[in-house]
Design a protein around this motif. Structure first.
Motif, PDB file in Angstrom:
ATOM      1  N   THR A  11       0.837  -1.191   0.000  1.00  0.00           N
ATOM      2  CA  THR A  11       0.000   0.000   0.000  1.00  0.00           C
ATOM      3  C   THR A  11       0.876   1.246   0.000  1.00  0.00           C
ATOM      4  O   THR A  11       1.707   1.422   0.900  1.00  0.00           O
ATOM      5  CB  THR A  11      -0.910   0.027   1.239  1.00  0.00           C
ATOM      6  OG1 THR A  11      -1.727  -1.146   1.250  1.00  0.00           O
ATOM      7  CG2 THR A  11      -1.793   1.263   1.238  1.00  0.00           C
ATOM      8  N   LYS A  29       2.171   3.523   3.092  1.00  0.00           N
ATOM      9  CA  LYS A  29       2.384   2.629   4.230  1.00  0.00           C
ATOM     10  C   LYS A  29       3.606   1.745   4.001  1.00  0.00           C
ATOM     11  O   LYS A  29       4.544   1.747   4.801  1.00  0.00           O
ATOM     12  CB  LYS A  29       1.148   1.770   4.457  1.00  0.00           C
ATOM     13  CG  LYS A  29       1.295   0.749   5.583  1.00  0.00           C
ATOM     14  CD  LYS A  29       0.058  -0.119   5.691  1.00  0.00           C
ATOM     15  CE  LYS A  29       0.229  -1.190   6.753  1.00  0.00           C
ATOM     16  NZ  LYS A  29      -0.950  -2.112   6.811  1.00  0.00           N
ATOM     17  N   ASP A  30       3.572   0.978   2.914  1.00  0.00           N
ATOM     18  CA  ASP A  30       4.671   0.063   2.603  1.00  0.00           C
ATOM     19  C   ASP A  30       5.661   0.661   1.609  1.00  0.00           C
ATOM     20  O   ASP A  30       6.816   0.261   1.563  1.00  0.00           O
ATOM     21  CB  ASP A  30       4.116  -1.238   2.016  1.00  0.00           C
ATOM     22  CG  ASP A  30       3.073  -1.885   2.904  1.00  0.00           C
ATOM     23  OD1 ASP A  30       3.386  -2.156   4.072  1.00  0.00           O
ATOM     24  OD2 ASP A  30       1.943  -2.105   2.431  1.00  0.00           O
TER      25      ASP A  30
END
Length: 246
Positions: A6, A9-10
């Motif tokens: 994501t 987020k990542d």
């Protein structure tokens, strides 16, 4: 559909999703980002574009990818059996969007790179010269026991023409599927080394990042890059560049 990575987020830019479709099942997409849906296995009908797929897995050979610019409605329908797709996405940024289309095996650049136990096959699906806004992606096949992304290189600093900043993600596949490989990442601040198995993902925001397949197991990784423009100018680790330059 399963979310693998994501943005925010990542990763910074790249989104990654995996879709497993039963025969006759459909998947609808319409995103604000540009999208590249790689058919890992099976066959899908894509409304308005045609049919994509046909391989039983990534080790059969080059496959099909469906590219679409932002805000394009896509409908995939699995035909003749189940199908598996991985969907990569990224914001367009300042890039000019490409035309929605199916990218087939004959549209890809396939190269044999390296030598000896660091030889590998690289299938470039969307390269710098292809019609797209920001996404770059392809598949790399490591024979059993072989290395790739070697000599170690990085692309985390924006200093063209020396180096262009691109974040990257990998999705790994192994043959046989119970095999494994090793992903290494290092820079001036430290290093890490971890096992990768079939279906694993790795994010590469920075640093050098070589990969090796365990003996007896072929390793494939789908690579996706996005960042500052669409040039691919990797910077080789000066400590090991002699392997290629010598």
């Amino acid at each position: 559909m399963k979310t693998l990575l994501t943005p925010g987020k990542d990763t910074e830019l790249i989104g990654l999703d995996l879709a497993d479709l039963a025969e006759g099942e459909t998947l609808e997409l319409n995103r604000d980002e540009e999208v590249a849906a790689v058919v890992l296995s099976g066959v899908v009908d894509v409304d308005g574009l045609g049919t994509a797929g046909g391989r039983s897995g990534v080790f059969d050979g080059p496959g099909h990818t469906v590219y679409a610019p932002p805000n394009t409605a896509l409908t995939f329908r699995a035909t003749g059996g189940p199908a598996q797709l991985v969907i990569a996405s990224a914001p367009l940024g300042d890039g000019r969007p490409g035309t929605a289309r199916i990218i087939g095996p004959d549209d890809q650049q396939v190269d044999e790179r390296g030598d000896g136990n660091w030889s590998r096959t690289v299938r470039t699906i969307l390269g710098p010269g292809d019609d797209a806004g920001r996404l770059l992606l392809g598949e790399t096949i490591n024979p059993p026991g072989n290395w790739s992304s070697y000599p170690p290189h990085k692309h985390d600093t924006h200093e063209p023409p020396r180096e262009v900043r691109l974040e990257e993600v990998y999705l790994f596949k192994l043959d046989p599927a119970n095999g494994f490989g090793v992903q290494i990442r290092y820079d001036g601040e430290g290093e890490e080394c971890f096992t990768v198995r079939d279906g694993d993902v790795a994010t590469i925001p920075a640093g050098y990042h070589p990969v090796v397949a365990a003996p007896g197991y072929s390793l494939c990784y789908l690579w996706v890059m996005a960042g500052e423009g669409r040039q691919m100018i990797p910077y080789l680790d000066p400590e090991h560049a002699w392997v290629q330059n010598g």
